[in-house]
Design a protein around this motif. Sequence first.
Motif, short mmCIF file in Angstrom:
data_model
loop_
_atom_site.label_atom_id
_atom_site.label_comp_id
_atom_site.label_asym_id
_atom_site.label_seq_id
_atom_site.Cartn_x
_atom_site.Cartn_y
_atom_site.Cartn_z
N ARG A 33 0.84 -1.21 0.00
CA ARG A 33 0.00 0.00 0.00
C ARG A 33 0.87 1.25 0.00
O ARG A 33 0.62 2.21 -0.73
CB ARG A 33 -0.92 0.01 1.23
CG ARG A 33 -1.90 1.19 1.23
CD ARG A 33 -2.41 1.56 2.62
NE ARG A 33 -1.38 2.31 3.33
CZ ARG A 33 -0.87 1.99 4.52
NH1 ARG A 33 -1.29 0.93 5.16
NH2 ARG A 33 0.06 2.72 5.09
N SER B 23 2.45 2.02 -3.35
CA SER B 23 1.43 2.59 -4.23
C SER B 23 1.20 4.06 -3.92
O SER B 23 1.10 4.89 -4.83
CB SER B 23 0.10 1.83 -4.09
OG SER B 23 0.23 0.54 -4.59
N GLU B 24 1.13 4.40 -2.63
CA GLU B 24 0.93 5.79 -2.24
C GLU B 24 2.09 6.66 -2.72
O GLU B 24 1.88 7.77 -3.23
CB GLU B 24 0.79 5.90 -0.72
CG GLU B 24 -0.51 5.34 -0.20
CD GLU B 24 -0.59 5.24 1.32
OE1 GLU B 24 -1.66 4.91 1.82
OE2 GLU B 24 0.43 5.48 2.01
N ASN C 146 4.05 6.09 -5.31
CA ASN C 146 4.02 6.18 -6.77
C ASN C 146 2.85 7.00 -7.31
O ASN C 146 2.94 7.57 -8.39
CB ASN C 146 4.05 4.79 -7.41
CG ASN C 146 5.46 4.27 -7.54
OD1 ASN C 146 6.37 5.00 -7.90
ND2 ASN C 146 5.65 3.00 -7.22
N GLU C 147 1.76 7.09 -6.56
CA GLU C 147 0.62 7.89 -7.00
C GLU C 147 0.87 9.38 -6.83
O GLU C 147 0.27 10.20 -7.50
CB GLU C 147 -0.65 7.46 -6.24
CG GLU C 147 -1.16 6.10 -6.68
CD GLU C 147 -2.16 5.50 -5.71
OE1 GLU C 147 -2.63 6.19 -4.79
OE2 GLU C 147 -2.47 4.31 -5.89
N GLY D 88 0.09 11.43 -4.48
CA GLY D 88 -0.96 12.21 -3.83
C GLY D 88 -0.53 12.72 -2.46
O GLY D 88 0.65 12.68 -2.10
N SER E 50 1.72 10.51 -0.26
CA SER E 50 3.10 10.21 -0.63
C SER E 50 4.02 11.14 0.15
O SER E 50 3.62 12.19 0.61
CB SER E 50 3.31 10.40 -2.13
OG SER E 50 3.27 11.76 -2.48
N ARG F 199 7.68 12.53 -4.06
CA ARG F 199 6.66 13.06 -4.97
C ARG F 199 7.22 13.46 -6.34
O ARG F 199 6.61 13.23 -7.37
CB ARG F 199 5.96 14.26 -4.33
CG ARG F 199 4.50 14.33 -4.66
CD ARG F 199 3.76 15.31 -3.79
NE ARG F 199 3.52 14.70 -2.48
CZ ARG F 199 3.33 15.38 -1.35
NH1 ARG F 199 3.37 16.69 -1.37
NH2 ARG F 199 3.11 14.76 -0.23
N ARG G 30 9.50 10.13 -8.78
CA ARG G 30 8.85 8.90 -9.20
C ARG G 30 9.37 8.45 -10.55
O ARG G 30 9.87 9.27 -11.31
CB ARG G 30 7.33 9.11 -9.28
CG ARG G 30 6.72 9.33 -7.93
CD ARG G 30 5.25 9.60 -8.01
NE ARG G 30 5.03 10.93 -8.58
CZ ARG G 30 3.91 11.34 -9.12
NH1 ARG G 30 2.88 10.57 -9.19
NH2 ARG G 30 3.79 12.55 -9.61
N PRO G 31 9.24 7.15 -10.86
CA PRO G 31 8.65 6.11 -10.01
C PRO G 31 9.63 5.64 -8.94
O PRO G 31 10.85 5.79 -9.09
CB PRO G 31 8.37 4.98 -11.00
CG PRO G 31 9.44 5.12 -12.04
CD PRO G 31 9.68 6.62 -12.15
#
Length: 85
Positions: free
Chosen positions: A27, A30-31, A33-34, A36, A39, A44, A47-48
């Motif tokens: 999880r 994913s946070e 890489n997103e 948002g 992260s 931020r 990425r990735p």
Amino acid sequence: MANPWFVYLLRCGDDSLYAGITTDVERRISEHNEGGPKSAKYTRNRRPVKLVYQEECKDRSNATKREMAIKKLTRKKKLELIAGS
């Protein structure tokens, strides 16, 4: 027994390394890489990110202490830690 905590190392898109702690590694990746609000500010714009190391700890306190110890390592020592896992 409570969920275990994990210390993890990420390799960022700019080849830098980032250390963090979580109870759910997938999880958290994913946070990151997103990009948002959940992260990390550091990842931020880098990425990735890719998981390159993780270590289980029995509780948050031990995970935090281990995270701080890893953050104090030189880049060379962090790479050795990754290679040895």
